[in-house]
Design a protein around this motif. Structure first.
Motif, short mmCIF file in Angstrom:
data_model
loop_
_atom_site.label_atom_id
_atom_site.label_comp_id
_atom_site.label_asym_id
_atom_site.label_seq_id
_atom_site.Cartn_x
_atom_site.Cartn_y
_atom_site.Cartn_z
N TRP A 27 0.71 -1.15 -0.14
CA TRP A 27 -0.15 0.00 0.07
C TRP A 27 0.82 1.16 0.05
O TRP A 27 0.61 2.13 -0.79
CB TRP A 27 -1.04 -0.16 1.21
CG TRP A 27 -1.65 1.21 1.41
CD1 TRP A 27 -3.04 1.54 0.77
CD2 TRP A 27 -1.37 2.39 2.01
NE1 TRP A 27 -3.55 2.85 0.98
CE2 TRP A 27 -2.65 3.51 1.90
CE3 TRP A 27 -0.52 2.94 2.97
CZ2 TRP A 27 -2.17 4.85 2.44
CZ3 TRP A 27 -0.06 4.27 3.42
CH2 TRP A 27 -1.45 4.94 3.12
N THR A 28 1.89 1.25 0.88
CA THR A 28 2.78 2.57 0.95
C THR A 28 3.59 2.64 -0.24
O THR A 28 3.43 3.82 -0.87
CB THR A 28 3.80 2.22 2.10
OG1 THR A 28 3.01 1.99 3.47
CG2 THR A 28 4.48 3.68 2.22
N GLY A 29 3.94 1.56 -1.06
CA GLY A 29 4.73 1.73 -2.08
C GLY A 29 3.98 2.09 -3.15
O GLY A 29 4.19 3.07 -4.23
N LYS A 30 2.60 1.72 -3.52
CA LYS A 30 1.60 2.07 -4.35
C LYS A 30 1.19 3.64 -4.22
O LYS A 30 1.34 4.35 -5.28
CB LYS A 30 0.37 1.48 -4.22
CG LYS A 30 -0.59 1.55 -5.28
CD LYS A 30 -1.83 0.82 -5.34
CE LYS A 30 -2.90 1.25 -6.29
NZ LYS A 30 -4.11 0.17 -6.40
N PHE A 31 1.15 4.12 -2.98
CA PHE A 31 0.78 5.61 -3.03
C PHE A 31 1.80 6.46 -3.15
O PHE A 31 1.88 7.56 -4.03
CB PHE A 31 0.33 5.84 -1.41
CG PHE A 31 -0.42 7.12 -1.27
CD1 PHE A 31 -1.62 7.20 -1.59
CD2 PHE A 31 0.36 8.09 -0.86
CE1 PHE A 31 -2.39 8.53 -1.65
CE2 PHE A 31 -0.33 9.44 -0.70
CZ PHE A 31 -1.71 9.54 -1.25
N ILE A 32 3.26 6.01 -2.84
CA ILE A 32 4.40 6.96 -3.12
C ILE A 32 4.67 6.76 -4.55
O ILE A 32 4.89 7.98 -4.90
CB ILE A 32 5.32 6.14 -2.30
CG1 ILE A 32 5.29 6.63 -0.91
CG2 ILE A 32 6.75 6.89 -2.73
CD1 ILE A 32 6.36 6.33 0.39
N SER A 33 4.52 5.72 -5.12
CA SER A 33 4.86 5.84 -6.56
C SER A 33 3.77 6.69 -7.35
O SER A 33 4.34 7.16 -8.38
CB SER A 33 4.83 4.27 -7.13
OG SER A 33 3.47 3.75 -7.12
N GLY A 34 2.56 6.77 -6.99
CA GLY A 34 1.64 7.61 -7.56
C GLY A 34 1.90 9.13 -7.44
O GLY A 34 1.64 10.03 -8.33
N VAL A 36 2.35 7.88 13.00
CA VAL A 36 1.60 6.58 13.21
C VAL A 36 0.66 5.86 12.44
O VAL A 36 -0.08 6.54 11.67
CB VAL A 36 0.51 7.06 14.46
CG1 VAL A 36 -0.24 6.14 15.12
CG2 VAL A 36 1.34 7.88 15.50
N LYS A 37 0.79 4.50 12.50
CA LYS A 37 -0.34 3.69 11.61
C LYS A 37 -1.74 3.89 12.24
O LYS A 37 -1.78 3.90 13.44
CB LYS A 37 0.33 2.46 11.66
CG LYS A 37 1.55 2.17 10.76
CD LYS A 37 1.97 0.59 10.77
CE LYS A 37 3.15 0.32 9.96
NZ LYS A 37 3.49 -1.05 9.89
N PRO A 38 -2.70 3.72 11.60
CA PRO A 38 -2.69 3.70 9.89
C PRO A 38 -2.15 5.16 9.43
O PRO A 38 -2.90 6.09 9.99
CB PRO A 38 -3.90 3.61 9.45
CG PRO A 38 -4.97 3.61 10.56
CD PRO A 38 -4.44 3.53 11.98
N THR A 39 -1.15 5.05 8.53
CA THR A 39 -0.58 6.15 8.14
C THR A 39 -1.53 6.99 7.11
O THR A 39 -2.08 6.53 6.30
CB THR A 39 0.84 5.75 7.39
OG1 THR A 39 1.49 5.12 8.08
CG2 THR A 39 1.54 7.19 7.06
N ASP A 40 -1.53 8.48 7.47
CA ASP A 40 -2.51 9.26 6.69
C ASP A 40 -1.48 9.46 5.39
O ASP A 40 -0.47 10.16 5.42
CB ASP A 40 -2.56 10.52 7.20
CG ASP A 40 -3.57 11.64 6.54
OD1 ASP A 40 -3.01 11.92 5.50
OD2 ASP A 40 -4.38 11.97 6.88
N PRO A 41 -2.09 8.86 4.12
CA PRO A 41 -1.04 9.04 2.98
C PRO A 41 -0.58 10.60 2.66
O PRO A 41 0.46 10.73 2.01
CB PRO A 41 -2.10 8.57 1.82
CG PRO A 41 -3.63 8.71 2.26
CD PRO A 41 -3.28 8.28 3.81
N ASP A 42 -1.53 11.46 2.79
CA ASP A 42 -1.10 12.88 2.54
C ASP A 42 -0.15 13.29 3.46
O ASP A 42 0.74 14.08 2.99
CB ASP A 42 -2.58 13.86 2.64
CG ASP A 42 -3.53 13.38 1.28
OD1 ASP A 42 -3.00 12.90 0.32
OD2 ASP A 42 -4.69 13.84 1.57
N ALA A 43 -0.21 12.74 4.75
CA ALA A 43 0.81 13.25 5.76
C ALA A 43 2.10 12.73 5.19
O ALA A 43 3.21 13.53 5.49
CB ALA A 43 0.22 13.05 7.14
#
Length: 451
Positions: free
Chosen positions: A345-352, A434-441
């Protein structure tokens, strides 16, 4: 519009409160503790060393305003530093300010969020109400900006702070409260570049707003047009005054100046009500014009035309930042997490958000260290609890190696707390989420660390 004294033509408009409201609270600068310790002009009845409720030992004074006095203390039972806010002795017998003081404590207690100052307890000492809150070692946003010596704040630093302010304010709005006095002196910047919204002494519950119990209050530099003009707005738009105040702060941080130029309070209030501010990109040509629409919508005169929420504002700022990015320089981002779902999930969001980045996904700390030493990443995102080496051990190892000693490190955790963060900060970590990590943060944090 209510009468306002125009006697002082030249003044610092950012710090002058509307006369019908309470006096502005002086900034609480933790860094100024030493010279102010022991200086308690109104608190002879609370001497340094006093023990309150068999728990809170008074160490000194942090700040003072028209409504309250904030003291530095230590909770001897839980062994942690605290800030203790008392109603000002001259207002102990004022029923209205008692109500405002209790309202502030309740607003803080209802809205639990990392970007809002946390309240621990409430009590009474010799007839004066007080509440105990989180002690934030840092500086105010106002002081932090002043420390740049006329230089404009870095774009990603500014956006990181605005993102955090929006998140804190959104949490306050979610429990049905409105701050009504958002400004740089009411935002603290603590360890790890954490922004914390404080001083909710003017906060009002939306039930009170609907009943018509709101009062003209705020600070002229950040007051919304509807409040400046004393126009009553429906409860569903009460929070819009906070959006406007964040809009003013955003304009200042991104352009280096206030949206309006005025020499008197009355001129400033009229500008809020009637004038359209210049486009931010015209004031600061180096700022991309993609921010113009966002900031001008946040500063719309009509609450109905304003960006609808703090969450919507932070989303709009994040999107504008993505559109403004002109860098095509390759990045290498390491993500280390033994939770495969979180890793993907983290990889997918960061790559976007960083389409040009090369991602290095690993599931244990030992492998992460080997990869980082072989090919140092632009930034490392580390889980706190991992096999091989945990996040704390990995942070220490990265900082000890000359090839990775300068790599920005963000540690994420679902189990860690303040003690872990203090240790990681000493070891050299750059951020803590802190998890669940806010993607925008997460994206905002990465952008700040890469600039």
């Amino acid at each position: 519009m209510g009468a306002v004294n125009e006697d002082n033509a030249e003044m610092d408009l950012a710090g002058v409160p509307v006369p019908v409201a309470m006096e502005d609270t002086k900034p609480i600068s933790i860094d100024e503790l030493s010279p102010r310790t022991g200086d308690l002009p109104y608190l002879g009845w609370i001497p340094i060393g006093a023990l309150i409720q068999n728990s809170y030992r008074i160490l000194g004074q942090l700040g003072e305003g028209g409504m309250g006095i904030v003291l530095h203390g230590v909770d001897e039972r839980l062994e942690r530093e605290v800030a203790i806010k008392f109603i000002h002795p001259k207002h102990v017998d004022t029923e209205e300010l008692h109500e405002l003081f209790v309202r502030e404590a309740r607003a803080m207690a209802r809205a639990r969020h990392p970007n809002l100052v946390e309240i621990y307890a409430r009590g009474d000492y010799k007839g004066s109400p007080y509440f105990v809150m989180e002690y934030i070692k840092g500086t105010t946003l106002e002081e932090w900006v002043a420390g740049h010596d006329q230089r404009r704040v870095g774009l990603d630093d500014a956006l990181s702070l605005l993102d955090q302010i929006c998140r804190g304010v959104a949490a306050l709005h979610a429990v049905g409260a409105v701050h009504r006095d958002l400004k740089p002196s009411n935002v603290m910047i603590g360890p790890g570049f954490r922004a914390v919204v404080t001083d909710m002494g003017l906060a009002i519950n939306l039930g009170g707003w609907a009943a018509g119990r709101e009062r003209v209050a705020g600070t002229p530099a950040y007051i919304s047009p509807e409040i400046a003009a004393e126009r009553h707005v429906p409860p569903q738009y009460a929070h819009a005054s906070d959006i406007y105040a964040i809009g003013v702060m955003a304009y200042e941080l991104l352009t280096g100046r206030h949206p309006f130029k005025a020499k008197t309070v009355v001129e400033l209030l009229r500008a809020h009500i009637h004038e359209t501010p210049p486009k931010p990109s015209e004031v600061a040509p180096e700022l991309s014009d993609v921010f113009d629409e966002v900031l001008l919508r946040a500063l719309a005169k009509d609450p109905n035309d304003r960006i609808e929420s703090a969450h919507a504002l932070r989303t709009a700022l994040a999107l504008a930042r993505e559109r403004s990015s002109e860098s095509s320089a390759p990045l290498r981002i390491m993500i280390a997490d033994d939770d495969h779902a979180c890793l993907r999930w983290t990889g997918k969001f960061i790559s976007g958000s960083f389409p040009n980045a090369t991602l290095d996904l690993v599931t244990d700390g030992a492998t992460a260290l080997a990869h980082a030493i072989r090919d140092p990443p632009s930034v490392a995102i580390l889980d706190l609890s991992m096999p091989g080496l945990n996040g704390t051990e990995l942070t220490a190892a990265l900082r000890a190696n000359p090839r990775t000693c300068d790599v920005p490190i963000v540690v994420v955790t679902g189990v860690g707390g303040a003690r872990d963060w203090r240790l990681l900060l000493r070891l050299g970590a750059s951020g803590f989420l802190v998890k669940p990590t806010d993607p925008d943060a997460l994206i905002t944090t990465i952008r700040r660390l890469l600039c």
